[in-house]
Design an enzyme around this catalytic site. Sequence first.
Site, PDB file in Angstrom:
ATOM      1  N   SER A  38      23.122  28.949 -10.176  1.00  0.00           N
ATOM      2  CA  SER A  38      23.494  29.239 -11.200  1.00  0.00           C
ATOM      3  C   SER A  38      23.756  28.250 -12.435  1.00  0.00           C
ATOM      4  O   SER A  38      24.623  28.200 -13.524  1.00  0.00           O
ATOM      5  CB  SER A  38      24.719  30.122 -11.075  1.00  0.00           C
ATOM      6  OG  SER A  38      25.527  30.119  -9.979  1.00  0.00           O
ATOM      7  N   CYS A  39      24.392  27.300 -11.781  1.00  0.00           N
ATOM      8  CA  CYS A  39      24.503  25.211 -12.407  1.00  0.00           C
ATOM      9  C   CYS A  39      23.169  25.146 -13.254  1.00  0.00           C
ATOM     10  O   CYS A  39      22.484  25.497 -13.019  1.00  0.00           O
ATOM     11  CB  CYS A  39      24.520  24.584 -11.257  1.00  0.00           C
ATOM     12  SG  CYS A  39      26.399  24.576 -10.112  1.00  0.00           S
ATOM     13  N   VAL A  40      24.168  24.317 -14.237  1.00  0.00           N
ATOM     14  CA  VAL A  40      22.899  24.150 -14.820  1.00  0.00           C
ATOM     15  C   VAL A  40      23.391  22.299 -14.765  1.00  0.00           C
ATOM     16  O   VAL A  40      23.551  21.549 -14.557  1.00  0.00           O
ATOM     17  CB  VAL A  40      23.234  23.955 -16.520  1.00  0.00           C
ATOM     18  CG1 VAL A  40      22.986  22.620 -17.629  1.00  0.00           C
ATOM     19  CG2 VAL A  40      22.956  25.251 -16.758  1.00  0.00           C
ATOM     20  N   ALA A 107      20.695  27.845 -13.710  1.00  0.00           N
ATOM     21  CA  ALA A 107      21.451  29.270 -14.663  1.00  0.00           C
ATOM     22  C   ALA A 107      20.475  30.385 -14.313  1.00  0.00           C
ATOM     23  O   ALA A 107      21.027  31.043 -14.733  1.00  0.00           O
ATOM     24  CB  ALA A 107      21.753  29.132 -16.597  1.00  0.00           C
ATOM     25  N   GLU A 179      27.416  25.869  -4.160  1.00  0.00           N
ATOM     26  CA  GLU A 179      28.301  26.152  -5.750  1.00  0.00           C
ATOM     27  C   GLU A 179      30.148  26.226  -5.570  1.00  0.00           C
ATOM     28  O   GLU A 179      30.692  26.230  -6.245  1.00  0.00           O
ATOM     29  CB  GLU A 179      27.822  26.941  -6.799  1.00  0.00           C
ATOM     30  CG  GLU A 179      26.041  26.207  -7.101  1.00  0.00           C
ATOM     31  CD  GLU A 179      25.019  27.414  -8.066  1.00  0.00           C
ATOM     32  OE1 GLU A 179      26.178  28.490  -8.424  1.00  0.00           O
ATOM     33  OE2 GLU A 179      24.072  26.333  -8.220  1.00  0.00           O
TER      34      GLU A 179
END
Length: 198
Positions: A38-40, A107, A179
């Site tokens: 989900s990180c960018v 994302a 995360e």
Amino acid sequence: MNNWDAMSAQEIERMARNIAPGGWSVERHKPLATLLGSCVAVCMFDDIAHIGGMNHFMLPSMSRSQGANDADIDNLLSGDYAMEVLLNALLAQGAARHRVKAKAFGAGTILTGSASSGIGVRNAEFAREWLQREHIPLIASDFLGPWSRKVLFVPETGDAYCRRMATTQATAQGIAREEAAYAQSLQRKPPKSNIELF
């Protein structure tokens, strides 16, 4: 100068420096890599100066006793910091502000029904809005969807490779753990200093 065009993505990946959640790096000759849930990751570069960099950030859901507004401010600051520090490092090492371009990835929603599903959407929106506000063209992106992603970036040329990966439960849990550890590190207060001023 390496002949990046003649190399396969696997060869570039073997040479790459890995960027962990919360990390960033600016390079001229060493490729960069990261694994995203989900990180960018935003890659910024100046292809005339042959310099570029990558960050890896998450806008975590933080619960603090001060109230929801403070948590929202902290969320924005973590993303803002990742973008500002990368841009400033590029400029300090010779990039020209008017030539900086960006590519952005990530994302994803890798765990259905988890709190991370909303974070991915917020991350993608944040990255687009920040770049637009700073007048940095986003020339390529791959956001959202049910995938984790492996991203390789060649700072010298601005080339980026993004591999979408069907996420197994084990991979998803590993990325989610990494995360979550990053999110928790953002919530920790810095240690008290034992330095006395006189």
